[in-house]
Write a protein that holds these residues in place. Structure first.
Motif, short mmCIF file in Angstrom:
data_model
loop_
_atom_site.label_atom_id
_atom_site.label_comp_id
_atom_site.label_asym_id
_atom_site.label_seq_id
_atom_site.Cartn_x
_atom_site.Cartn_y
_atom_site.Cartn_z
N TYR A 94 0.74 -1.19 -0.38
CA TYR A 94 -0.20 -0.09 -0.03
C TYR A 94 1.06 1.26 0.00
CZ TYR A 94 -3.26 -3.63 1.01
OH TYR A 94 -3.95 -4.82 1.59
N ASP A 96 3.13 2.04 -1.77
CA ASP A 96 4.02 2.13 -3.69
C ASP A 96 5.66 1.19 -2.78
OD1 ASP A 96 4.35 2.59 -5.88
OD2 ASP A 96 5.26 4.40 -6.25
N SER A 132 -6.20 -7.11 -14.03
CA SER A 132 -5.54 -6.03 -14.72
C SER A 132 -6.62 -4.98 -13.77
CB SER A 132 -6.36 -6.68 -15.83
OG SER A 132 -7.79 -6.14 -16.48
N ALA A 133 -7.23 -4.30 -13.13
CA ALA A 133 -7.85 -3.48 -12.84
C ALA A 133 -7.21 -2.39 -11.58
CB ALA A 133 -9.42 -3.46 -12.32
N LYS A 134 -6.70 -4.15 -9.99
CA LYS A 134 -5.93 -4.08 -9.64
C LYS A 134 -4.86 -3.81 -9.93
CE LYS A 134 -5.56 -5.19 -4.84
NZ LYS A 134 -6.63 -4.74 -4.63
N ARG A 136 -3.49 -2.04 -12.57
CA ARG A 136 -3.28 -0.77 -13.14
C ARG A 136 -3.53 0.25 -12.03
NH1 ARG A 136 -6.91 -2.26 -17.29
NH2 ARG A 136 -8.31 -1.57 -15.63
N GLN A 137 -4.55 0.17 -10.77
CA GLN A 137 -4.59 0.78 -9.61
C GLN A 137 -3.03 1.24 -8.85
OE1 GLN A 137 -7.67 -0.85 -7.30
NE2 GLN A 137 -7.42 0.26 -5.22
N ARG A 138 -2.62 -0.54 -8.73
CA ARG A 138 -1.69 -0.31 -7.25
C ARG A 138 -0.28 -0.19 -8.61
NH1 ARG A 138 -1.08 -5.62 -4.62
NH2 ARG A 138 -2.76 -4.38 -3.34
N GLY A 139 -0.44 -0.41 -9.77
CA GLY A 139 1.25 0.14 -10.37
C GLY A 139 1.87 -1.10 -10.64
N ASN A 141 2.88 -5.33 -9.31
CA ASN A 141 2.63 -6.46 -8.96
C ASN A 141 3.12 -7.05 -7.84
OD1 ASN A 141 1.71 -9.76 -7.64
ND2 ASN A 141 1.51 -10.17 -9.73
N TYR A 168 -11.86 -10.50 -9.99
CA TYR A 168 -11.42 -9.80 -8.67
C TYR A 168 -11.29 -10.14 -7.87
CZ TYR A 168 -9.98 -5.10 -7.30
OH TYR A 168 -9.39 -3.90 -7.09
#
Ligand SMILES: [Zn+2]
Length: 238
Positions: A94, A96, A132-134, A136-139, A141, A168
């Motif tokens: 969370y 980065d 893929s949505a997650k 994109r959100q986190r940037g 894996n 998801y």
């Protein structure tokens, strides 16, 4: 020339530290130049499971028994609420701080290589993919960063092209075992069958909780003819 270059870089880093001190992720003390993210004192206080010394992980293999065959289940650290591991996982997921994933992977891979020679039983390391949505959100894996670190010290290739997550969330509430299985079986699929067929796969994730995600990934890999699947997570509960 290379040495001079390194001296300049090291000197520059020292200078930078003077003006922008780099704090330890866990205790906030300023890191020494040879330390990375976590200071040496905190590193030696990490709640290691000790599996590399032959200690059993209580919550490990039992989670998969009778459900799906896994070769081994290892976790680097024990997870406790408000403990050091929770702080590291929080930074990794969370805040980065993807580099902490790679650092922990390198530290653990080094132990596994020297103590139980795990690298002799693995052909490819694969992180549990994010939807893929997650992603994109986190940037990034976080499991792939742990996979990269393990790959570096175990000297085994890793790939983020093996599996794909189609759904998801995995919801399990109110389902019996068969219902639950149908629910998770289509969550992951193999994206690149040639990559995993006949390979001994090391599947990695951040925290081992119910095991449902790892079980679903293992099922997808075995259905695509992987020879075997072993599991490593950054952390697990006792
Ligand atoms: Zn510290």
């Amino acid at each position: 020339m290379k040495i001079i270059g390194k001296l300049i870089v090291d000197g520059f880093q020292e200078l930078l530290n003077l003006f922008y001190p780099n704090p330890c992720l866990l205790c906030q003390n300023t890191l020494q130049s040879q330390e990375e993210l976590v200071c040496t004192a905190c590193r030696f206080q990490l709640p290691e499971t000790g599996q590399h010394r032959g200690e059993a992980l209580v919550s490990g293999q039992a989670k998969f028994a009778g459900k799906i065959p896994v070769e081994f289940v290892y976790a680097y650290l024990y997870f406790t609420k408000k403990g050091k591991t929770q702080k590291l996982i929080h930074a990794l997921k969370y805040r980065d701080c993807k580099e902490v994933g790679s650092l922990l992977g390198r530290w653990y891979g080094f132990q596994l290589k020297n103590d139980i020679r795990l690298h002799e039983q693995i052909d490819l390391i694969v992180g549990v993919p994010l939807h893929s949505a997650k992603l994109r959100q986190r940037g990034y894996n976080q499991s792939d960063w742990f996979a990269q670190g393990l790959s570096e010290s175990l000297e085994i290739p890793w790939s983020d092209q093996a599996l794909v997550r189609n759904q998801y969330t995995i919801s399990q509430t109110g389902k019996d075992r068969i219902g639950r299985w149908q629910n998770v079986s289509h969550v992951f699929s193999v994206k690149n069958p040639d990559l995993v067929a006949n390979k001994r796969i090391l599947l990695v994730d951040d925290v081992l909780t119910t095991g449902a995600t790892l079980e679903a990934c293992t099922a997808a890999l075995l259905a695509a003819n992987s020879r075997s699947v072993g599991i490593i997570t950054v952390a697990a509960t006792r």
